[in-house]
Design a protein around this motif. Structure first.
Motif, PDB file in Angstrom:
ATOM      1  N   LEU A 190       0.850  -1.190   0.000  1.00 41.22           N
ATOM      2  CA  LEU A 190       0.000   0.000   0.000  1.00 41.22           C
ATOM      3  C   LEU A 190       0.885   1.238   0.000  1.00 41.22           C
ATOM      4  N   SER A 191       0.442   2.279  -0.702  1.00 38.39           N
ATOM      5  CA  SER A 191       1.177   3.544  -0.716  1.00 38.39           C
ATOM      6  C   SER A 191       0.969   4.292   0.599  1.00 38.39           C
ATOM      7  N   THR A 192       1.696   5.376   0.765  1.00 33.51           N
ATOM      8  CA  THR A 192       1.561   6.185   1.988  1.00 33.51           C
ATOM      9  C   THR A 192       0.326   7.070   1.960  1.00 33.51           C
ATOM     10  N   GLY A 193      -0.218   7.349   0.772  1.00 41.14           N
ATOM     11  CA  GLY A 193      -1.281   8.341   0.698  1.00 41.14           C
ATOM     12  C   GLY A 193      -0.690   9.687   1.089  1.00 41.14           C
ATOM     13  N   ALA A 194      -1.441  10.484   1.784  1.00 41.37           N
ATOM     14  CA  ALA A 194      -0.919  11.760   2.310  1.00 41.37           C
ATOM     15  C   ALA A 194      -0.290  11.448   3.662  1.00 41.37           C
ATOM     16  N   GLY A 195       0.992  11.581   3.754  1.00 40.84           N
ATOM     17  CA  GLY A 195       1.667  11.286   5.014  1.00 40.84           C
ATOM     18  C   GLY A 195       2.790  10.312   4.808  1.00 40.84           C
ATOM     19  N   SER A 196       2.963   9.435   5.799  1.00 43.69           N
ATOM     20  CA  SER A 196       4.050   8.464   5.768  1.00 43.69           C
ATOM     21  C   SER A 196       3.516   7.132   6.282  1.00 43.69           C
TER      22      SER A 196
ATOM     23  N   TYR B  75      -4.236   8.848  10.816  1.00 45.68           N
ATOM     24  CA  TYR B  75      -4.718   7.482  10.903  1.00 45.68           C
ATOM     25  C   TYR B  75      -3.607   6.576  10.379  1.00 45.68           C
ATOM     26  N   ASN B  76      -3.838   5.278  10.432  1.00 42.79           N
ATOM     27  CA  ASN B  76      -2.921   4.364   9.764  1.00 42.79           C
ATOM     28  C   ASN B  76      -3.660   3.101   9.374  1.00 42.79           C
ATOM     29  N   LEU B  77      -3.042   2.325   8.476  1.00 40.60           N
ATOM     30  CA  LEU B  77      -3.570   1.055   7.997  1.00 40.60           C
ATOM     31  C   LEU B  77      -2.598  -0.036   8.410  1.00 40.60           C
ATOM     32  N   TYR B  78      -3.148  -1.183   8.811  1.00 39.39           N
ATOM     33  CA  TYR B  78      -2.339  -2.247   9.397  1.00 39.39           C
ATOM     34  C   TYR B  78      -2.620  -3.596   8.744  1.00 39.39           C
ATOM     35  N   THR B  79      -1.627  -4.478   8.850  1.00 32.82           N
ATOM     36  CA  THR B  79      -1.753  -5.826   8.306  1.00 32.82           C
ATOM     37  C   THR B  79      -2.443  -6.775   9.271  1.00 32.82           C
ATOM     38  N   ASP B  80      -2.566  -6.402  10.536  1.00 31.07           N
ATOM     39  CA  ASP B  80      -3.058  -7.294  11.575  1.00 31.07           C
ATOM     40  C   ASP B  80      -4.163  -6.649  12.404  1.00 31.07           C
ATOM     41  N   ALA B  81      -5.054  -7.504  12.924  1.00 35.86           N
ATOM     42  CA  ALA B  81      -6.195  -7.024  13.721  1.00 35.86           C
ATOM     43  C   ALA B  81      -5.767  -6.322  15.001  1.00 35.86           C
ATOM     44  N   SER B  82      -4.581  -6.631  15.511  1.00 33.70           N
ATOM     45  CA  SER B  82      -4.101  -5.958  16.721  1.00 33.70           C
ATOM     46  C   SER B  82      -3.562  -4.560  16.400  1.00 33.70           C
ATOM     47  N   ARG B  83      -3.458  -4.251  15.096  1.00 38.09           N
ATOM     48  CA  ARG B  83      -3.032  -2.934  14.613  1.00 38.09           C
ATOM     49  C   ARG B  83      -1.648  -2.553  15.145  1.00 38.09           C
TER      50      ARG B  83
ATOM     51  N   THR C   5      -0.846  -2.098  -4.644  1.00 37.29           N
ATOM     52  CA  THR C   5       0.009  -2.712  -5.660  1.00 37.29           C
ATOM     53  C   THR C   5       0.136  -4.191  -5.385  1.00 37.29           C
ATOM     54  N   ILE C   6      -0.167  -5.021  -6.378  1.00 38.86           N
ATOM     55  CA  ILE C   6       0.021  -6.456  -6.243  1.00 38.86           C
ATOM     56  C   ILE C   6       1.150  -6.859  -7.184  1.00 38.86           C
TER      57      ILE C   6
ATOM     58  N   GLY D 275       2.522  -1.213   4.320  1.00 41.70           N
ATOM     59  CA  GLY D 275       3.160  -0.315   3.367  1.00 41.70           C
ATOM     60  C   GLY D 275       3.847  -1.088   2.271  1.00 41.70           C
ATOM     61  N   ASP D 276       5.089  -0.697   1.975  1.00 40.56           N
ATOM     62  CA  ASP D 276       5.856  -1.354   0.918  1.00 40.56           C
ATOM     63  C   ASP D 276       7.097  -2.055   1.457  1.00 40.56           C
ATOM     64  N   GLY D 277       7.181  -2.207   2.774  1.00 37.25           N
ATOM     65  CA  GLY D 277       8.339  -2.844   3.391  1.00 37.25           C
ATOM     66  C   GLY D 277       9.390  -1.859   3.870  1.00 37.25           C
ATOM     67  N   SER D 278       9.228  -0.584   3.556  1.00 33.86           N
ATOM     68  CA  SER D 278      10.182   0.430   4.014  1.00 33.86           C
ATOM     69  C   SER D 278       9.586   1.215   5.180  1.00 33.86           C
ATOM     70  N   GLY D 279      10.435   1.963   5.869  1.00 36.12           N
ATOM     71  CA  GLY D 279       9.966   2.846   6.934  1.00 36.12           C
ATOM     72  C   GLY D 279       9.230   2.138   8.050  1.00 36.12           C
TER      73      GLY D 279
END
Length: 149
Positions: A70-76, A91-99, A146-147, A104-108
């Motif tokens: 996933l891209s950063t959108g506005a922010g990081s 806000y943020n987006l997470y891979t897991d339910a525990s957040r 991105t897939i 992202g893309d593996g960086s940062g």
């Protein structure tokens, strides 16, 4: 005195675009159908964060290994931002339910999601921090999915 809660819509999150790439020897063809993360109404006086869940549906014509970023959108990757006019909500987006793991893309400090199969429904977990003093409005951000397979 109670303040009105802004209505938050992550309208295009996980919906804006899809990029597929495959090696020349790969025979699979995949489709991606993301749905946005809607947080609903945000109460700036609440002491609890506001959570939401979206989905990324993937269907391939053959079993294949793929990674989703996933891209950063506005922010990081540490802190994404939705905006409404000049105001912004973090806000943020997470891979897991525990957040705990930012998607992202593996960086940062972010991670991607990888799997093998012909079809998958992959949840996208969102969280908006508590106590953000913002005016009422419809807040949105655009995330590119991105897939790679």
């Amino acid at each position: 005195m109670m303040r009105s809660s802004p209505s938050l819509i992550l309208a295009a999150a996980v919906l804006a675009g899809v990029v597929g790439s495959a090696s020349p020897a790969a025979a699979a063809s995949c489709n991606v159908n993301p749905s946005g993360v809607s947080f609903g109404a945000y109460d700036p006086l609440s002491s609890s964060p506001l959570d939401g869940v979206g989905n990324i549906a993937i269907s391939c014509d053959a079993s294949t290994s793929f990674a989703i970023s996933l891209s950063t959108g506005a922010g990081s990757y540490a802190e994404r931002r939705m905006s409404s006019g000049g105001a912004a909500l973090t806000y943020n987006l997470y891979t897991d339910a525990s957040r705990l793991t930012p998607w992202g893309d593996g960086s940062g400090g972010s991670s991607t999601v990888s799997m093998t199969g012909a079809a998958a429904d992959i949840p996208v977990y969102g969280r908006m921090a508590a106590h953000q003093n913002v005016p009422a409005g419809a807040y949105a951000d655009t995330i590119v999915v991105t897939i790679t397979y």
